[in-house]
Write a protein that holds these residues in place. Sequence first.
Motif, PDB file in Angstrom:
ATOM      1  N   LEU A  82       0.777  -1.242  -0.037  1.00 20.87           N
ATOM      2  CA  LEU A  82       0.005   0.026   0.000  1.00 20.87           C
ATOM      3  C   LEU A  82       0.848   1.407   0.127  1.00 20.87           C
ATOM      4  N   PRO A  83       0.587   2.424  -0.524  1.00 20.85           N
ATOM      5  CA  PRO A  83       1.136   3.597  -0.570  1.00 20.85           C
ATOM      6  C   PRO A  83       0.882   4.211   0.695  1.00 20.85           C
ATOM      7  N   LEU A  84       1.566   3.962   1.662  1.00 19.67           N
ATOM      8  CA  LEU A  84       1.517   4.250   3.297  1.00 19.67           C
ATOM      9  C   LEU A  84       2.301   5.744   3.604  1.00 19.67           C
ATOM     10  N   VAL A  85       1.439   6.378   4.217  1.00 22.92           N
ATOM     11  CA  VAL A  85       1.931   7.738   4.901  1.00 22.92           C
ATOM     12  C   VAL A  85       1.669   7.625   6.371  1.00 22.92           C
ATOM     13  N   VAL A  86       2.750   7.774   7.231  1.00 21.04           N
ATOM     14  CA  VAL A  86       2.766   7.793   8.636  1.00 21.04           C
ATOM     15  C   VAL A  86       2.528   9.070   9.289  1.00 21.04           C
ATOM     16  N   GLU A  87       1.518   9.263   9.838  1.00 20.12           N
ATOM     17  CA  GLU A  87       0.999  10.574  10.568  1.00 20.12           C
ATOM     18  C   GLU A  87       1.719  10.568  12.096  1.00 20.12           C
ATOM     19  N   VAL A  88       2.541  11.884  12.419  1.00 25.11           N
ATOM     20  CA  VAL A  88       2.821  11.619  13.651  1.00 25.11           C
ATOM     21  C   VAL A  88       2.437  13.161  14.334  1.00 25.11           C
ATOM     22  N   VAL A  89       1.504  13.060  15.476  1.00 23.83           N
ATOM     23  CA  VAL A  89       1.170  14.545  15.925  1.00 23.83           C
ATOM     24  C   VAL A  89       2.199  15.206  16.463  1.00 23.83           C
ATOM     25  N   GLU A  90       2.300  16.754  16.036  1.00 22.79           N
ATOM     26  CA  GLU A  90       3.334  17.456  16.550  1.00 22.79           C
ATOM     27  C   GLU A  90       3.395  17.542  17.821  1.00 22.79           C
ATOM     28  N   ASP A  91       2.586  17.520  18.728  1.00 22.20           N
ATOM     29  CA  ASP A  91       2.657  17.609  20.223  1.00 22.20           C
ATOM     30  C   ASP A  91       3.151  16.481  20.694  1.00 22.20           C
ATOM     31  N   GLU A  92       3.273  15.279  20.279  1.00 21.05           N
ATOM     32  CA  GLU A  92       3.710  14.152  21.005  1.00 21.05           C
ATOM     33  C   GLU A  92       5.253  13.991  20.373  1.00 21.05           C
ATOM     34  N   LEU A  93       5.789  14.764  19.705  1.00 17.51           N
ATOM     35  CA  LEU A  93       7.071  14.778  19.319  1.00 17.51           C
ATOM     36  C   LEU A  93       8.070  14.790  20.503  1.00 17.51           C
ATOM     37  N   PRO A  94       9.092  13.802  20.687  1.00 19.88           N
ATOM     38  CA  PRO A  94       9.999  14.050  21.834  1.00 19.88           C
ATOM     39  C   PRO A  94      10.919  15.270  21.815  1.00 19.88           C
ATOM     40  N   GLU A  95      11.206  16.005  22.832  1.00 24.28           N
ATOM     41  CA  GLU A  95      12.389  17.253  22.721  1.00 24.28           C
ATOM     42  C   GLU A  95      13.389  16.701  21.813  1.00 24.28           C
ATOM     43  N   GLN A  96      13.924  15.469  22.105  1.00 22.84           N
ATOM     44  CA  GLN A  96      15.253  15.174  21.170  1.00 22.84           C
ATOM     45  C   GLN A  96      14.772  14.352  19.937  1.00 22.84           C
ATOM     46  N   LEU A  97      14.846  14.991  18.957  1.00 23.83           N
ATOM     47  CA  LEU A  97      14.354  14.318  17.607  1.00 23.83           C
ATOM     48  C   LEU A  97      15.371  13.265  17.110  1.00 23.83           C
ATOM     49  N   ASP A  98      16.636  13.553  17.668  1.00 21.45           N
ATOM     50  CA  ASP A  98      17.432  12.479  17.403  1.00 21.45           C
ATOM     51  C   ASP A  98      17.120  11.203  17.589  1.00 21.45           C
ATOM     52  N   LEU A  99      16.137  10.909  18.742  1.00 28.03           N
ATOM     53  CA  LEU A  99      15.725   9.635  18.976  1.00 28.03           C
ATOM     54  C   LEU A  99      14.829   8.783  17.800  1.00 28.03           C
ATOM     55  N   LEU A 100      14.318   9.926  17.132  1.00 28.57           N
ATOM     56  CA  LEU A 100      13.281   9.368  16.145  1.00 28.57           C
ATOM     57  C   LEU A 100      14.211   9.022  14.819  1.00 28.57           C
ATOM     58  N   LEU A 101      15.052   9.937  14.671  1.00 27.91           N
ATOM     59  CA  LEU A 101      15.566   9.790  13.110  1.00 27.91           C
ATOM     60  C   LEU A 101      16.090   8.523  12.718  1.00 27.91           C
ATOM     61  N   PRO A 102      16.740   7.851  13.448  1.00 29.60           N
ATOM     62  CA  PRO A 102      16.906   6.334  12.612  1.00 29.60           C
ATOM     63  C   PRO A 102      15.902   5.552  12.143  1.00 29.60           C
ATOM     64  N   ALA A 103      14.690   5.473  12.936  1.00 27.91           N
ATOM     65  CA  ALA A 103      13.539   4.806  12.423  1.00 27.91           C
ATOM     66  C   ALA A 103      12.940   5.589  11.397  1.00 27.91           C
ATOM     67  N   VAL A 104      12.899   7.027  11.416  1.00 30.33           N
ATOM     68  CA  VAL A 104      12.271   7.752  10.285  1.00 30.33           C
ATOM     69  C   VAL A 104      13.047   7.684   8.829  1.00 30.33           C
ATOM     70  N   GLN A 105      14.331   7.640   8.860  1.00 32.72           N
ATOM     71  CA  GLN A 105      15.250   7.611   7.852  1.00 32.72           C
ATOM     72  C   GLN A 105      15.174   6.138   7.234  1.00 32.72           C
ATOM     73  N   LEU A 106      14.751   5.078   8.084  1.00 34.71           N
ATOM     74  CA  LEU A 106      14.846   3.755   7.626  1.00 34.71           C
ATOM     75  C   LEU A 106      13.326   3.729   7.045  1.00 34.71           C
ATOM     76  N   LEU A 107      12.227   4.402   7.575  1.00 37.07           N
ATOM     77  CA  LEU A 107      11.135   4.298   6.735  1.00 37.07           C
ATOM     78  C   LEU A 107      11.214   4.939   5.559  1.00 37.07           C
ATOM     79  N   GLN A 108      11.776   6.210   5.460  1.00 37.00           N
ATOM     80  CA  GLN A 108      11.904   6.945   4.192  1.00 37.00           C
ATOM     81  C   GLN A 108      12.655   6.154   3.197  1.00 37.00           C
TER      82      GLN A 108
END
Length: 231
Positions: A82-108
């Motif tokens: 499926l042509p999937l788009v993952v939505e993340v709510v802005e207010d739930e983002l962690p202060e340290q975005l570096d924590l998410l970057l590996p997972a986000v980059q893998l998805l992309q």
Amino acid sequence: VVALLFLQHPKRGLLPPTFLPVLKRAALSAEVDGWVLADVVGQWSEWDPDRHACPAIHINVCPASLLKPDFTERLIEASRMLPLVVEVVEDELPEQLDLLLPAVQLLQRNGVALALDDFGVGHSSLARLAQLGISELKVDKSMLDGAMQRPRGEKLLTGIVMLSRSMGLQVCVEGVEREEQLALLRACGTDLAQGYLFGAAMPWAQVRALILSGRSLLPESRPQPPGVPGT
């Protein structure tokens, strides 16, 4: 197409997801995200992409879920069907975005796009969000309400749209309920709009029938009673 989670109450009918904060406090968000993903894949598995192009399917995901490697792998596997788009709510983002970057980059790298939901509710800047490499910005309804009420609000919304588009981001504004709101968004140069003006949430069978019919959801495309200009 956005996958929405509602509560079917035995007496009050279909209710919005006001229960999500409770799930978050109980540390159940990741389990629910996994259930929604499995349900979406199951419902869309019958789709025939050779006969009808499959629209982008948006799934709202808690950032904590993206930190679980098994869930990320499930998203990648689903994106192969499926042509999937993952939505993340802005207010739930962690202060340290570096924590998410590996997972986000893998998805992309595997073709899964990322959208930021409810922009304007939290306190993130577009410069900070650019670190995530998002492809779509979903502007919260509160910013649309402000644009309708105050000239400064309209200028702010227009500025966000222009800046986002200069960064290569697609912009969707949420909470559109009236035609004058849609007219304002068109004047602002917004790419997409979402809200009850186009239709209420509906089950999969109705979504499928609507897509296959090819009918537009734009208000001006709907049948009008005799005597109304434009008929």
